[in-house]
Motif scaffolding. Structure first.
Motif, PDB file in Angstrom:
ATOM      1  N   GLY A  39     -11.959  17.049 -73.276  1.00 26.07           N
ATOM      2  CA  GLY A  39     -11.329  16.947 -71.973  1.00 26.07           C
ATOM      3  C   GLY A  39      -9.985  17.648 -71.874  1.00 26.07           C
ATOM      4  O   GLY A  39      -9.253  17.455 -70.908  1.00 26.07           O
ATOM      5  N   GLU A  40      -9.642  18.489 -72.864  1.00 26.35           N
ATOM      6  CA  GLU A  40      -8.371  19.214 -72.855  1.00 26.35           C
ATOM      7  C   GLU A  40      -8.622  20.708 -72.966  1.00 26.35           C
ATOM      8  O   GLU A  40      -9.466  21.146 -73.751  1.00 26.35           O
ATOM      9  N   VAL A  41      -7.860  21.480 -72.190  1.00 23.90           N
ATOM     10  CA  VAL A  41      -7.884  22.941 -72.345  1.00 23.90           C
ATOM     11  C   VAL A  41      -6.862  23.298 -73.417  1.00 23.90           C
ATOM     12  O   VAL A  41      -5.685  22.921 -73.308  1.00 23.90           O
ATOM     13  N   ARG A  42      -7.343  23.965 -74.468  1.00 24.44           N
ATOM     14  CA  ARG A  42      -6.443  24.325 -75.564  1.00 24.44           C
ATOM     15  C   ARG A  42      -6.548  25.810 -75.853  1.00 24.44           C
ATOM     16  O   ARG A  42      -7.617  26.419 -75.673  1.00 24.44           O
ATOM     17  N   VAL A  43      -5.448  26.377 -76.332  1.00 28.15           N
ATOM     18  CA  VAL A  43      -5.532  27.702 -76.926  1.00 28.15           C
ATOM     19  C   VAL A  43      -6.253  27.529 -78.257  1.00 28.15           C
ATOM     20  O   VAL A  43      -5.954  26.583 -79.015  1.00 28.15           O
ATOM     21  N   LYS A  44      -7.241  28.384 -78.525  1.00 27.98           N
ATOM     22  CA  LYS A  44      -8.053  28.227 -79.742  1.00 27.98           C
ATOM     23  C   LYS A  44      -7.139  28.151 -80.968  1.00 27.98           C
ATOM     24  O   LYS A  44      -6.213  28.954 -81.116  1.00 27.98           O
ATOM     25  N   GLY A  45      -7.425  27.213 -81.824  1.00 29.55           N
ATOM     26  CA  GLY A  45      -6.644  27.065 -83.038  1.00 29.55           C
ATOM     27  C   GLY A  45      -5.509  26.070 -82.886  1.00 29.55           C
ATOM     28  O   GLY A  45      -4.918  25.647 -83.875  1.00 29.55           O
ATOM     29  N   GLU A  46      -5.193  25.701 -81.649  1.00 24.34           N
ATOM     30  CA  GLU A  46      -4.133  24.718 -81.444  1.00 24.34           C
ATOM     31  C   GLU A  46      -4.734  23.359 -81.118  1.00 24.34           C
ATOM     32  O   GLU A  46      -5.887  23.258 -80.705  1.00 24.34           O
TER      33      GLU A  46
END
Lengths: 156, 779
Positions: free
Chosen positions: B578-585
């Protein structure tokens, strides 16, 4: 032809005093007059066990009883076991063991196991002698047996 | 990188979403619903296998109401057949008629204030029926001079056609073959027997000209279409709502004539009408499964190589062709080869009308018959040739490196390792230690194997075989303004757990917690159109595939919007928990709830992006999905009583990607239970004239807990290469292959009668008789 008679009983802890057509079955009375639709009717001849309820702590087929025969009795249905937000251990165990699929036969099985628990019946006796009194068309029974085992003999 | 690893929801034993309501009595099955002003119906049915209604007089009762056969026929159009065989003349069937052709046929409806009163009214109707000659068995019906089910017809032949290689080609192979195993198999009728019988409530709203129908059904849209057609309504005037369904197993996959009568009654009376089938009715009014003779043969070369398999099928369609008609016999034919290589495969199907309940869909649909015929023939070949049943199968099975492969019946098997499943069960059997020996108890172990046709199916293929139902499914996934997720699909839940597995697929592929996902099925007013519904083990394969597609597309859209707002390439973003993340973070790159709210306001969107966070995917699979399995059983046979005990049962199966292992295990075990019922107990008995003789659970025996062994289940997961998500169907395999598995174990225990194990059920009476005739009793 209707012949209406007065009677009273206790259902899930509530005193009920009412009049019914004498030919009304206990199952139809619970479902239609009291709105307790958790008791399911499947074969209407006492074979399948779907309609099992507790009458004075004994598991009985409500399709084979007339409503009038509940006079003076303490009646319990699946609705008495535990609510949506507070499933009883028995209900939780059936869910955890995937002991139900369509859920139509399930209330009757739960009531039989509940009666057995009160009577101190062993898990082995329930599986060998009581469970074959219930028809389930979905599960293949293995998970129901596991649920009974876990519920009645959690340490085993 | 342990931070990057997260448990997948696909493959997780997520608790089923409908368990709490089913365990507390809060389920909503159709008989649990009551509407204001509702009245109750009782259906009048034929008590004779054949006859003609000479007179029908309802009498006068101010509080009751009856519609007779002429009135019903005048007010309705016929129910269409949907699976049409080559040359099939009968394309539809009347809702009511004075011509009675089977016990249980509905011809009138009585309505009153309660079910009991409606039954009283039905009994008070004066009906005079002129009895006619009748016939119950398909082979009898095809004999010259047999009583005619349709008096105007020249014979009882319903349909006749061939599948696969020609009889000339097959004859040549069999004539030259070193070994031919030939048997006549009998597959009796099965009564589907869901614990909840059929039932509906119909309610007509004159003001809006809408008919709302609450029904226990597997196929809400299909039912809607046919109700509208039969009653002369437009499809948009009919809304079908299916709530909790207490099992279907194929029997609730179309609308029945009695159900149309209930709708007609509701429209005529302008009051809601409820009808709940009773168990006695279920035994004769709900369509049966199976009923065929297979005269079959297997050609085997000197070295054990299978050369050809052929079956001449005489099928009993009952009093009229059902919606699926001869479909089961066709599927028996196309799946006859199973997992083995054959140079030639062919069948001839001759379907007969009889004065019995029509036959239709039941779990295993033709494939149980095919497995019974093939796996008994193979087992007999091993016995006659003195070969190991495992080695003979292994030698003839498609190897994994041969897949994909086209069979002689034009099935393109997709993926897997059939021999691995065979070997695993063989190993488990080898390690098995049977109970201590007893003088008059024989022990035996056996196995059987199959490939299954699931996930019906490419629409073009269905059209090719005359099945007039689109083979696609549609799933809609919507992220609501508050971030909750709504899923709507045309497939239907009936206890198999599809609500839960669809939620798992959407949560996983969208990237949200499963608690946020709600799946709604069964209401034609909100669900996307589904032609075929939940039949043919297609819900997870076709509907689930559409869910994977829709959820993935919606995730991509959310990431495009997020990328626009963050000025980052969407390819560098992911949606996790349910969260938009920058890949790897591990921290959110933006507030998803804010994004969702703004999107629904039509704000902060990339050029050309629509504001709705909803995606609809239509999935028309490129091919059938083909799971496979080997089953093994250990049995004890009491020589003196004929009683069979199944002591152990093993399954090694591959249904592609497993979404919920607990649910998959439940489908297998439940399927095996129905297969064990077929093997040992279940048979709908008709007398020679079509008089039903097993119409209660006291004379039609379902398997009990005490009949079912513990199971040992092994899963492989070879993804279906052509299905988004990789799932294959799992609903029917257990039922298909359990009967020959158990029969082969009995054959091993009592080889003296092995060649006689051609007909189910192998109940105590049949086995005792066979063993007695084989000289196994001292008298």
């Amino acid at each position: 032809m209707t012949d209406v008679q007065q009677f009273s009983c206790t259902v899930n802890g509530l005193q009920v005093s009412t009049a019914v057509d004498t030919r009304t079955s206990a199952a139809d009375f619970l479902r239609q007059e009291l709105g307790l639709t958790g008791t399911h009717v499947s074969c209407e001849q006492g074979v399948c066990g779907s309609c099992t309820i507790l009458v004075d702590d004994a598991a009985v087929r409500s399709c084979l009883l007339l409503a009038m025969q509940l006079h003076g009795a303490v009646v319990e249905t699946v609705e008495s076991l535990g609510g949506l937000d507070e499933l009883s251990t028995l209900q939780q165990t059936f869910s955890a063991e995937h002991g139900l699929q369509c859920g139509f036969c399930t209330p009757g099985i739960l009531m039989t196991v509940e009666a057995a628990k009160r009577a101190g019946t062993s898990a082995v006796a329930v599986v060998d002698e009581l469970l074959p009194g219930h028809l389930c068309r979905c599960t293949g029974y293995d998970n129901i047996r596991k649920a009974v085992q876990v519920y009645l003999s959690p340490e085993a | 990188m342990s931070l990057m690893q997260r448990p997948s929801l696909v493959g997780a034993n997520v608790q089923r979403v409908n368990d709490p309501r089913l365990l507390t009595g809060e389920g909503r099955f159709v008989d649990d619903i009551n509407l204001p002003g509702m009245v109750h119906a009782s259906i009048l049915r034929s008590y004779l296998p054949a006859g003609r209604i000479e007179s029908f007089e309802a009498g006068s009762n101010a509080e009751a109401w009856v519609l007779g056969p002429d009135q019903i026929a005048a007010a309705t159009r016929e129910i269409p057949c949907v699976w049409i065989a080559p040359g099939q003349q009968q394309l539809s069937n009347p809702v009511a008629s004075r011509a009675l052709r089977y016990v249980g046929q509905p011809f009138a409806i009585a309505v009153a204030g309660s079910r009991a009163e409606a039954e009283d009214v039905a009994e008070s109707v004066a009906v005079q029926i002129e009895p006619l000659e009748s016939v119950g068995d398909a082979r009898d019906a095809l004999m010259p001079g047999a009583p005619l089910v349709y008096q105007e017809a020249a014979s009882n032949l319903a349909v006749e056609f061939s599948i696969g290689d020609t009889s000339e080609e097959l004859d040549a192979v069999f004539a030259a073959a070193p070994h031919v195993i030939e048997r006549t198999f009998r597959i009796p009728r099965i009564v589907p027997s869901p614990m909840e019988t059929r039932g509906l409530i119909a309610s007509w709203n004159p003001g809006s000209s809408e008919l709302t129908v609450w029904m226990s059904t597997q196929t809400p849209h299909h039912v809607r279409d046919h109700i509208a057609l039969c009653l002369g309504l437009r499809a948009d005037q009919v809304r079908v709502i299916a709530g909790d369904v207490g099992g279907g197993f194929g029997s609730k996959e179309h609308v029945y004539a009695d159900e149309v009568m209930v709708c007609l009654a509701a429209m005529t009376l302008k009051r809601p009408v409820k009808w709940i089938e009773d168990r006695l009715e279920h035994f004769t009014a709900t369509f049966h499964g199976r009923d065929a003779y297979h005269h079959a043969r297997l050609a085997v070369d000197h070295d054990g190589t299978f050369l050809a398999i052929q079956s001449t099928i005489t099928g009993n369609v009952g009093a009229h062709l059902s919606n699926v008609g001869t479909g089961p016999f066709r599927v028996s034919s196309i799946m006859l080869p199973g997992p083995y290589r054959f140079a030639k495969v062919g069948t001839r199907i001759t379907a007969a009308f009889t004065n019995t309940t029509p036959t239709g869909a039941y779990r295993g649909f033709g494939m149980q018959e095919a497995a019974w015929v093939r796996e008994r023939l193979v087992e007999e070949a091993a016995r006659v040739l003195g070969k190991s049943p495992v080695e003979l199968r292994d030698q003839n099975m498609f190897r994994s490196d041969e897949l994909p492969v086209m069979t002689r019946t034009f099935q393109e098997y997709d993926s897997g390792d059939y021999r691995r499943a065979l070997r695993l069960v063989a190993d488990r059997i080898a390690a098995y230690r049977p109970p201590a020996s007893e003088p008059r108890i024989r022990r035996g172990v056996g196995l059987a194997t199959h490939v299954e046709f699931t996930g019906l199916g490419p629409s073009a293929s269905q059209d090719f075989v005359g099945f007039r139902l689109g083979g696609y499914e549609t799933t809609v996934v919507r992220m609501e303004p508050d971030g909750s997720v709504f899923v709507s699909s045309g497939v239907m839940g009936m206890g198999q757990g599809i609500e839960t597995t669809l939620a798992q697929l959407v949560a996983e592929n969208l990237g949200v917690p499963i608690e946020r996902v709600r799946v709604q099925l069964g209401d034609t007013a909100s669900a996307p159109y589904s032609a075929a519904g939940s039949i043919a083990s297609r819900s997870i394969t076709v509907g689930g595939g559409a869910a994977v597609m829709a959820a993935s597309h919606l995730r991509d859209k959310l990431l495009r919007i997020a990328g626009h707002q963050l000025e980052i390439s969407p390819a560098d973003l992911e949606l996790v928990a349910g969260e938009v993340r920058v890949k790897g973070e591990t921290r959110p790159a933006l507030d998803l709830e804010h994004l969702v709210t703004r999107s629904w306001l039509g704000l902060d969107l990339p050029d050309g992006e629509s504001p709705d966070l909803e995606h609809k995917s239509v999935h028309d699979p490129k091919n059938i999905a083909y799971p496979y399995a080997t089953h093994g059983a250990a049995v004890s046979v009491d020589l003196d009583t004929g009683q069979v005990t199944v002591d152990a049962y093993w399954v090694a199966h591959d249904s592609g990607v497993v979404v919920n292992p607990s649910i998959v295990d439940g489908q297998i075990m439940g399927g095996v239970a129905q297969g064990l019922g077929i093997a040992l107990f279940e048979k709908m008995i008709y007398g020679p004239e079509g008089d039903p003789r097993s119409t209660t659970f006291m004379d039609y025996l379902l398997p009990l807990s005490s009949n079912l062994p513990r199971f040992t289940l092994d899963h492989f997961e070879t993804p279906a290469p052509h299905i988004p998500g990789g799932m294959k169907g799992i609903g029917e395999g257990g039922t298909i292959v359990a009967p020959p598995t158990i029969a082969n174990a009995i054959a091993a225990a009592v080889p003296e009668i092995a060649d006689q194990l051609v007909e189910t059920p192998l109940n105590a009476s049949r086995l005792w008789t066979l063993m007695h005739e084989a000289g196994l009793h001292d008298d």
